[in-house]
Design an enzyme around this catalytic site. Structure first.
Site, PDB file in Angstrom:
ATOM      1  N   HIS A 194      54.737  37.718  33.453  1.00 11.59           N
ATOM      2  CA  HIS A 194      55.012  38.055  32.053  1.00 11.59           C
ATOM      3  C   HIS A 194      56.043  37.095  31.452  1.00 11.59           C
ATOM      4  O   HIS A 194      55.892  36.644  30.311  1.00 11.59           O
ATOM      5  CB  HIS A 194      55.531  39.490  31.938  1.00 11.59           C
ATOM      6  CG  HIS A 194      54.550  40.522  32.385  1.00 11.59           C
ATOM      7  ND1 HIS A 194      54.852  41.868  32.453  1.00 11.59           N
ATOM      8  CD2 HIS A 194      53.255  40.415  32.799  1.00 11.59           C
ATOM      9  CE1 HIS A 194      53.796  42.537  32.883  1.00 11.59           C
ATOM     10  NE2 HIS A 194      52.822  41.678  33.106  1.00 11.59           N
ATOM     11  N   ARG A 209      45.104  56.217  33.900  1.00 10.23           N
ATOM     12  CA  ARG A 209      44.241  56.155  32.724  1.00 10.23           C
ATOM     13  C   ARG A 209      43.790  57.517  32.200  1.00 10.23           C
ATOM     14  O   ARG A 209      42.866  57.608  31.414  1.00 10.23           O
ATOM     15  CB  ARG A 209      43.007  55.298  33.030  1.00 10.23           C
ATOM     16  CG  ARG A 209      43.373  53.834  33.195  1.00 10.23           C
ATOM     17  CD  ARG A 209      42.148  52.942  33.244  1.00 10.23           C
ATOM     18  NE  ARG A 209      42.532  51.540  33.191  1.00 10.23           N
ATOM     19  CZ  ARG A 209      42.873  50.813  34.248  1.00 10.23           C
ATOM     20  NH1 ARG A 209      42.850  51.338  35.445  1.00 10.23           N
ATOM     21  NH2 ARG A 209      43.219  49.550  34.105  1.00 10.23           N
ATOM     22  N   HIS A 262      58.788  41.899  39.871  1.00  9.91           N
ATOM     23  CA  HIS A 262      57.343  41.858  40.105  1.00  9.91           C
ATOM     24  C   HIS A 262      56.955  40.410  40.363  1.00  9.91           C
ATOM     25  O   HIS A 262      57.184  39.547  39.518  1.00  9.91           O
ATOM     26  CB  HIS A 262      56.576  42.362  38.878  1.00  9.91           C
ATOM     27  CG  HIS A 262      56.620  43.849  38.719  1.00  9.91           C
ATOM     28  ND1 HIS A 262      56.224  44.493  37.568  1.00  9.91           N
ATOM     29  CD2 HIS A 262      57.002  44.823  39.591  1.00  9.91           C
ATOM     30  CE1 HIS A 262      56.370  45.811  37.733  1.00  9.91           C
ATOM     31  NE2 HIS A 262      56.846  46.033  38.933  1.00  9.91           N
ATOM     32  N   ASP A 319      59.169  40.711  35.528  1.00 10.47           N
ATOM     33  CA  ASP A 319      57.841  40.297  35.989  1.00 10.47           C
ATOM     34  C   ASP A 319      57.704  38.786  35.779  1.00 10.47           C
ATOM     35  O   ASP A 319      57.823  38.297  34.650  1.00 10.47           O
ATOM     36  CB  ASP A 319      56.772  41.068  35.206  1.00 10.47           C
ATOM     37  CG  ASP A 319      55.367  40.801  35.709  1.00 10.47           C
ATOM     38  OD1 ASP A 319      54.971  39.616  35.746  1.00 10.47           O
ATOM     39  OD2 ASP A 319      54.668  41.765  36.056  1.00 10.47           O
ATOM     40  N   ASP A 360      48.585  38.192  29.787  1.00 13.42           N
ATOM     41  CA  ASP A 360      49.011  39.049  30.890  1.00 13.42           C
ATOM     42  C   ASP A 360      47.907  39.116  31.935  1.00 13.42           C
ATOM     43  O   ASP A 360      47.203  40.112  32.058  1.00 13.42           O
ATOM     44  CB  ASP A 360      49.342  40.448  30.351  1.00 13.42           C
ATOM     45  CG  ASP A 360      49.882  41.361  31.434  1.00 13.42           C
ATOM     46  OD1 ASP A 360      50.031  40.914  32.588  1.00 13.42           O
ATOM     47  OD2 ASP A 360      50.134  42.540  31.134  1.00 13.42           O
ATOM     48  N   HIS A 368      55.532  53.108  38.744  1.00 17.06           N
ATOM     49  CA  HIS A 368      55.210  52.386  37.503  1.00 17.06           C
ATOM     50  C   HIS A 368      54.584  53.380  36.530  1.00 17.06           C
ATOM     51  O   HIS A 368      53.752  54.184  36.921  1.00 17.06           O
ATOM     52  CB  HIS A 368      54.238  51.241  37.808  1.00 17.06           C
ATOM     53  CG  HIS A 368      54.089  50.265  36.673  1.00 17.06           C
ATOM     54  ND1 HIS A 368      53.530  50.611  35.474  1.00 17.06           N
ATOM     55  CD2 HIS A 368      54.458  48.967  36.551  1.00 17.06           C
ATOM     56  CE1 HIS A 368      53.545  49.562  34.667  1.00 17.06           C
ATOM     57  NE2 HIS A 368      54.110  48.554  35.297  1.00 17.06           N
ATOM     58  N   GLU A 381      60.451  46.914  31.629  1.00 22.85           N
ATOM     59  CA  GLU A 381      59.827  45.690  32.139  1.00 22.85           C
ATOM     60  C   GLU A 381      59.613  44.687  31.014  1.00 22.85           C
ATOM     61  O   GLU A 381      59.144  45.049  29.929  1.00 22.85           O
ATOM     62  CB  GLU A 381      58.474  46.019  32.805  1.00 22.85           C
ATOM     63  CG  GLU A 381      57.786  44.769  33.355  1.00 22.85           C
ATOM     64  CD  GLU A 381      56.514  45.074  34.150  1.00 22.85           C
ATOM     65  OE1 GLU A 381      56.126  46.257  34.226  1.00 22.85           O
ATOM     66  OE2 GLU A 381      55.931  44.123  34.690  1.00 22.85           O
ATOM     67  N   GLU A 413      51.748  42.452  42.233  1.00 18.02           N
ATOM     68  CA  GLU A 413      50.775  43.209  41.439  1.00 18.02           C
ATOM     69  C   GLU A 413      49.567  42.307  41.233  1.00 18.02           C
ATOM     70  O   GLU A 413      49.131  42.079  40.109  1.00 18.02           O
ATOM     71  CB  GLU A 413      51.370  43.594  40.080  1.00 18.02           C
ATOM     72  CG  GLU A 413      52.539  44.543  40.126  1.00 18.02           C
ATOM     73  CD  GLU A 413      53.130  44.784  38.737  1.00 18.02           C
ATOM     74  OE1 GLU A 413      53.421  43.785  38.035  1.00 18.02           O
ATOM     75  OE2 GLU A 413      53.305  45.944  38.365  1.00 18.02           O
ATOM     76  N   HIS A 458      47.395  38.334  35.998  1.00 14.29           N
ATOM     77  CA  HIS A 458      48.082  37.995  37.243  1.00 14.29           C
ATOM     78  C   HIS A 458      47.188  37.173  38.173  1.00 14.29           C
ATOM     79  O   HIS A 458      45.985  37.406  38.242  1.00 14.29           O
ATOM     80  CB  HIS A 458      48.508  39.275  37.976  1.00 14.29           C
ATOM     81  CG  HIS A 458      49.382  40.173  37.151  1.00 14.29           C
ATOM     82  ND1 HIS A 458      49.914  41.340  37.622  1.00 14.29           N
ATOM     83  CD2 HIS A 458      49.831  40.064  35.866  1.00 14.29           C
ATOM     84  CE1 HIS A 458      50.641  41.913  36.678  1.00 14.29           C
ATOM     85  NE2 HIS A 458      50.595  41.169  35.602  1.00 14.29           N
ATOM     86  N   HIS A 461      56.833  50.061  30.565  1.00 16.75           N
ATOM     87  CA  HIS A 461      56.553  49.057  29.546  1.00 16.75           C
ATOM     88  C   HIS A 461      57.132  49.595  28.243  1.00 16.75           C
ATOM     89  O   HIS A 461      56.843  50.737  27.878  1.00 16.75           O
ATOM     90  CB  HIS A 461      55.055  48.850  29.394  1.00 16.75           C
ATOM     91  CG  HIS A 461      54.429  48.145  30.550  1.00 16.75           C
ATOM     92  ND1 HIS A 461      53.185  47.579  30.496  1.00 16.75           N
ATOM     93  CD2 HIS A 461      54.885  47.900  31.803  1.00 16.75           C
ATOM     94  CE1 HIS A 461      52.892  47.011  31.658  1.00 16.75           C
ATOM     95  NE2 HIS A 461      53.905  47.205  32.468  1.00 16.75           N
ATOM     96  N   TYR A 520      49.264  53.469  32.014  1.00 14.90           N
ATOM     97  CA  TYR A 520      48.896  52.564  30.920  1.00 14.90           C
ATOM     98  C   TYR A 520      48.795  53.244  29.556  1.00 14.90           C
ATOM     99  O   TYR A 520      48.838  52.575  28.530  1.00 14.90           O
ATOM    100  CB  TYR A 520      47.547  51.899  31.229  1.00 14.90           C
ATOM    101  CG  TYR A 520      47.548  51.087  32.483  1.00 14.90           C
ATOM    102  CD1 TYR A 520      48.549  50.148  32.719  1.00 14.90           C
ATOM    103  CD2 TYR A 520      46.557  51.254  33.452  1.00 14.90           C
ATOM    104  CE1 TYR A 520      48.559  49.395  33.877  1.00 14.90           C
ATOM    105  CE2 TYR A 520      46.558  50.502  34.615  1.00 14.90           C
ATOM    106  CZ  TYR A 520      47.561  49.572  34.820  1.00 14.90           C
ATOM    107  OH  TYR A 520      47.559  48.832  35.965  1.00 14.90           O
TER     108      TYR A 520
HETATM  109 ZN    ZN Z   1      54.129  46.675  34.417  1.00 18.36          ZN
HETATM  110 MN    MN Z   2      54.573  43.934  36.203  1.00 15.42          MN
HETATM  111 MN    MN Z   3      50.961  42.472  33.810  1.00 15.66          MN
END
Ligand code: ZN
Ligand code: MN
Ligand code: MN
Length: 291
Positions: free
Chosen positions: A180, A36, A214, A177, A227, A66, A143, A259, A229, A106, A69
């Site tokens: 997702h 972040r 994932h 994923d 989204d 990964h 992804e 995740e 999890h 992403h 963000y």
């Molecule tokens: Zn991801």
């Molecule tokens: Mn994922």
């Molecule tokens: Mn996610």
């Protein structure tokens, strides 16, 4: 099987491997920097050496990275696109230095500019990055996303379009994923839906592109676009979806990572891994009994 979970790098990247080892992961996923913050993270030689030594000692392999963000390689704004590219290159460098084979990305959000424009931006960024890190051996895995807002990559068609839009797709793969995919409308709970989803994936993307999975259950319903999890078996997907996936011979060799939410003692990881492994052994026992 290669089962694991995303692990925190707090205290150093090597600590993530130790955390994974503590809960009996065979593979882990990490961020190679703060997810972040724009500020670059410098990896000192000492930290790199520690990481490689601990990986050797624990046998956790592969480690998967990964992307953070903040990155949006689909951004129509030049400044954000440039900043994203710089961070993406930093992450690719970290992967190269740490011997990490995969960086999950992403595809990004077009923020209203439209799908085609967004995909063009991502392809341009990937092409530029390719020129700058050539030879490092790191594969970038696109992804699939849940379909929230203007995010790209929620359909296999979009992933395929992106793979086709880059000049050199040989350094790209795909990370699937489960949460997702389900949120984006792909049925995975029934045998029929499961097979149809993978048939479509194979036709549009190609199963040979799939390199990481994932494993996340979903808080939202099929096609919800959410989204969020959930722990394995506790969400809207349920155990059967994971049983089919874990016993699918096509994916036996692939690293699969959780995740899912967790506290500092990683009790949730232990429990989710236990559940996943119980699904594998149950089916294997069934097969043995038949033979
Ligand atoms: Zn991801
Ligand atoms: Mn994922
Ligand atoms: Mn996610």
């Amino acid at each position: 099987m290669l089962l694991g979970a995303h692990m925190s790098i707090s205290g150093g990247v090597d600590k993530a491997i130790l955390r994974g080892h503590e809960v009996a992961c065979e593979t882990i996923q990490i961020f190679t920097r703060s997810p972040r913050q724009w500020r670059a993270r410098v990896l000192e030689d000492e930290e790199i050496a520690r990481f490689r030594r601990v990986q050797e000692e624990t046998g956790i392999d592969p480690v998967i990275a990964h992307d953070c963000y903040l990155i949006n390689l689909a951004s129509p704004e030049d400044e954000l696109w440039q900043k994203s590219l710089i961070v993406f290159l930093e992450e690719l460098g970290h992967c190269r230095d740490l011997g990490i084979p995969y960086l999950v990305l992403h595809p990004g959000s077009h923020v209203g500019a439209g799908e085609d424009a967004g995909l063009e931006r991502v392809a341009a960024a990937l092409d530029q990055a390719r020129g700058e890190i050539d030879g490092s051996g790191v594969k970038v895995l696109l992804e699939n996303t849940a379909g929230q807002g203007t995010n790209l990559g929620s359909t296999f068609k979009e992933l395929s379009a992106l793979l086709n839009a880059v000049t050199d797709d040989s350094w790209l793969g795909v990370c699937f994923d489960t949460c997702h995919a389900f949120a984006a409308g792909h049925e995975l709970r029934t045998r029929e839906g499961y097979e149809a989803t993978w048939r479509e994936f194979d036709e549009l993307v190609g199963l040979e592109r799939l390199m990481v999975i994932h494993l996340n259950d979903a808080k939202g319903d099929l096609g919800s676009g959410l989204d969020r999890h959930e722990h394995i078996g506790r969400g809207r997907m349920g155990l059967e979806a994971f049983r089919m996936l874990l016993n699918d011979q096509r994916f036996r060799h692939l690293p699969m990572v959780l995740e899912t939410p967790k506290g500092p003692d990683l009790a949730e990881d232990r429990e989710n891994l236990r559940v996943l492994r119980s699904l594998v052994s149950a089916r294997a026992a069934e097969r043995d009994a038949k033979n």
